[in-house]
Enzyme design. Sequence first.
Site, mmCIF file in Angstrom:
data_model
loop_
_atom_site.group_PDB
_atom_site.id
_atom_site.type_symbol
_atom_site.label_atom_id
_atom_site.label_comp_id
_atom_site.label_asym_id
_atom_site.label_seq_id
_atom_site.Cartn_x
_atom_site.Cartn_y
_atom_site.Cartn_z
ATOM 1 N N TYR A 138 0.892 -1.173 0.000
ATOM 2 C CA TYR A 138 0.000 0.000 0.000
ATOM 3 C C TYR A 138 0.921 1.211 0.000
ATOM 4 O O TYR A 138 0.921 1.999 0.919
ATOM 5 C CB TYR A 138 -0.862 -0.090 1.270
ATOM 6 C CG TYR A 138 -1.991 0.906 1.427
ATOM 7 C CD1 TYR A 138 -3.044 0.963 0.519
ATOM 8 C CD2 TYR A 138 -2.015 1.770 2.527
ATOM 9 C CE1 TYR A 138 -4.088 1.851 0.701
ATOM 10 C CE2 TYR A 138 -3.067 2.661 2.706
ATOM 11 C CZ TYR A 138 -4.102 2.698 1.786
ATOM 12 O OH TYR A 138 -5.141 3.582 1.977
ATOM 13 N N ARG A 152 -11.478 9.217 6.210
ATOM 14 C CA ARG A 152 -11.177 9.595 7.595
ATOM 15 C C ARG A 152 -11.122 11.109 7.733
ATOM 16 O O ARG A 152 -12.152 11.760 7.784
ATOM 17 C CB ARG A 152 -9.879 8.922 8.060
ATOM 18 C CG ARG A 152 -10.045 7.429 8.332
ATOM 19 C CD ARG A 152 -8.788 6.824 8.937
ATOM 20 N NE ARG A 152 -7.644 6.965 8.053
ATOM 21 C CZ ARG A 152 -7.318 6.086 7.089
ATOM 22 N NH1 ARG A 152 -8.041 5.008 6.923
ATOM 23 N NH2 ARG A 152 -6.284 6.278 6.332
ATOM 24 N N GLU A 209 -7.486 -1.727 -9.444
ATOM 25 C CA GLU A 209 -6.373 -0.991 -8.850
ATOM 26 C C GLU A 209 -5.166 -1.151 -9.746
ATOM 27 O O GLU A 209 -4.740 -2.279 -10.034
ATOM 28 C CB GLU A 209 -6.083 -1.474 -7.416
ATOM 29 C CG GLU A 209 -7.178 -1.048 -6.440
ATOM 30 C CD GLU A 209 -6.840 -1.307 -4.972
ATOM 31 O OE1 GLU A 209 -5.929 -2.120 -4.699
ATOM 32 O OE2 GLU A 209 -7.499 -0.694 -4.095
ATOM 33 N N ARG A 247 -15.513 -2.665 -3.580
ATOM 34 C CA ARG A 247 -15.456 -1.611 -2.553
ATOM 35 C C ARG A 247 -16.541 -1.728 -1.495
ATOM 36 O O ARG A 247 -16.311 -1.394 -0.320
ATOM 37 C CB ARG A 247 -15.567 -0.233 -3.221
ATOM 38 C CG ARG A 247 -14.457 0.092 -4.188
ATOM 39 C CD ARG A 247 -13.121 0.207 -3.499
ATOM 40 N NE ARG A 247 -12.054 0.494 -4.448
ATOM 41 C CZ ARG A 247 -10.774 0.241 -4.226
ATOM 42 N NH1 ARG A 247 -10.390 -0.333 -3.090
ATOM 43 N NH2 ARG A 247 -9.872 0.539 -5.127
ATOM 44 N N TYR A 254 -13.734 -4.840 6.302
ATOM 45 C CA TYR A 254 -12.284 -4.633 6.481
ATOM 46 C C TYR A 254 -11.850 -4.381 7.921
ATOM 47 O O TYR A 254 -10.687 -4.547 8.247
ATOM 48 C CB TYR A 254 -11.773 -3.520 5.560
ATOM 49 C CG TYR A 254 -11.843 -2.116 6.096
ATOM 50 C CD1 TYR A 254 -13.033 -1.401 6.047
ATOM 51 C CD2 TYR A 254 -10.711 -1.501 6.639
ATOM 52 C CE1 TYR A 254 -13.087 -0.110 6.529
ATOM 53 C CE2 TYR A 254 -10.771 -0.202 7.122
ATOM 54 C CZ TYR A 254 -11.962 0.490 7.064
ATOM 55 O OH TYR A 254 -12.021 1.763 7.544
ATOM 56 N N LYS A 263 -11.023 -8.748 -2.034
ATOM 57 C CA LYS A 263 -9.825 -8.784 -2.874
ATOM 58 C C LYS A 263 -9.509 -10.188 -3.380
ATOM 59 O O LYS A 263 -8.627 -10.326 -4.225
ATOM 60 C CB LYS A 263 -8.619 -8.300 -2.061
ATOM 61 C CG LYS A 263 -8.763 -6.915 -1.472
ATOM 62 C CD LYS A 263 -8.444 -5.854 -2.492
ATOM 63 C CE LYS A 263 -8.314 -4.486 -1.834
ATOM 64 N NZ LYS A 263 -7.862 -3.483 -2.807
ATOM 65 N N THR A 361 -1.909 0.406 -5.063
ATOM 66 C CA THR A 361 -2.406 1.283 -6.126
ATOM 67 C C THR A 361 -1.419 2.422 -6.397
ATOM 68 O O THR A 361 -1.004 3.115 -5.467
ATOM 69 C CB THR A 361 -3.761 1.872 -5.719
ATOM 70 O OG1 THR A 361 -4.615 0.789 -5.358
ATOM 71 C CG2 THR A 361 -4.386 2.662 -6.846
#
Length: 430
Positions: A138, A152, A209, A247, A254, A263, A361
């Site tokens: 990531y 967030r 991605e 998504r 998650y 995934k 990504t």
Amino acid sequence: MKSTTDPKLRSFIEVSPDSHFPIQNLPYGAFRKKSGGAARLGIAIGDYVLDLSVLEEKGFFDKALNGDSFFSGEIYLNKFMNAGRAAWTAVRETVSYLLNESTADLRDNSELRDTALIPMSQIEMTIPVDIRDYTDFYSSRYHATNVGTMFRDPNNALLPNWLWVPVGYHGRASSVVISGTPIHRPNGQTRPDDNAPPVFGPCRLLDFELEMGFFIGPGNDLGKPIRLADAEDHIFGKVLVNDWSARDIQKWEYQPLGPFLSKNFATTISPWIVTLDALAPFSCDGPVQEDPAPLPYLDSGKNRSYDIHLEVHLQSENMEKATRICQSNFKYMYWNIRQQLTHHSISGCNISPGDMMASGTISGPTPDSYGSMLELTWRGSKPLTIAPEETRKFILDNDTVILTGWCQGDGYRVGFGEASGKILPAREVL
Ligand code: CA
């Protein structure tokens, strides 16, 4: 080492300037003749595949490989990948010599040429590696910042660990598929209404991605980490990766342990593995890592990356050709591949030949360089126009997503081909 990357090198096989596979590239793959037979291992040159088992059986690699056999009867590259950098370079130098315009061995032997060189129109690619384990990082700061901003706090988008730890999760190797493999939209559990119980059914927010992956050659023993200075000796080469993502399933599942079924239904890779030898001329500076500097086990003093131009194209059934929806570059990755591998093993975790590690990504700084629909449409709030009458927030049934990428040399390209996948409707599972 003989130069196998000299821009002046030419093959007796004609290669157009926009081909991904000039003599400077020589990527490895596995293929099967459309007329039948088992998979074989080969190297791409222009519009042809060079059958490595034919060359091996004729003894062309005897000197380079001291009589060891890595290609005949093999359908995966794992054995060759495990042989290490000296063997990889020796084979590369031998093939570069044999394909050179001034070398007669293959050029002037029509019988050998006919068995060793197969037009790409007569083959289909197969998965080139028996993938043991798959890890997804990531590592794009832009991507992590975009996701943190959306979900967030825009003022505090990166989590406190992000600039210290190359964050990743253990993915699913069994569902990694070769470019061109159709993928059914996954079913799963989602919670579209926060005030109602979750529901089961087809994913409604399907995404791609844009990523790149690298394959491990020689591994390490359990308990013996790979040091940063040695990491490149364990990396065979790189491919394009589409980490398909559901998504809405991801959003519900998650927490607290990260992505799971969102995934694991499919990950698409490009068929040709481009070696670090081929990428060496395109090495470039990566992002500055000074604030904070990495901890010593991840700090080599300079962040080196690769200048690899990347694109994503999207095509619906109604469109005659695909529309480009993203242009990015591998050099935007904050953590480099040596840091990713070293971090992965520093606990003592053993990495095996054939393991695949993906970048995460690869988003860049500008909105047209974002590497997912989630970011390109900003959670669906800004739909993309992909054709005069068509817009997209996420990927619909019968859409095809095509990743491509290349390093631009002076008059030639060292490319990765494509990682393409078409989304088919969800299967009835109840
Ligand atoms: Ca990913």
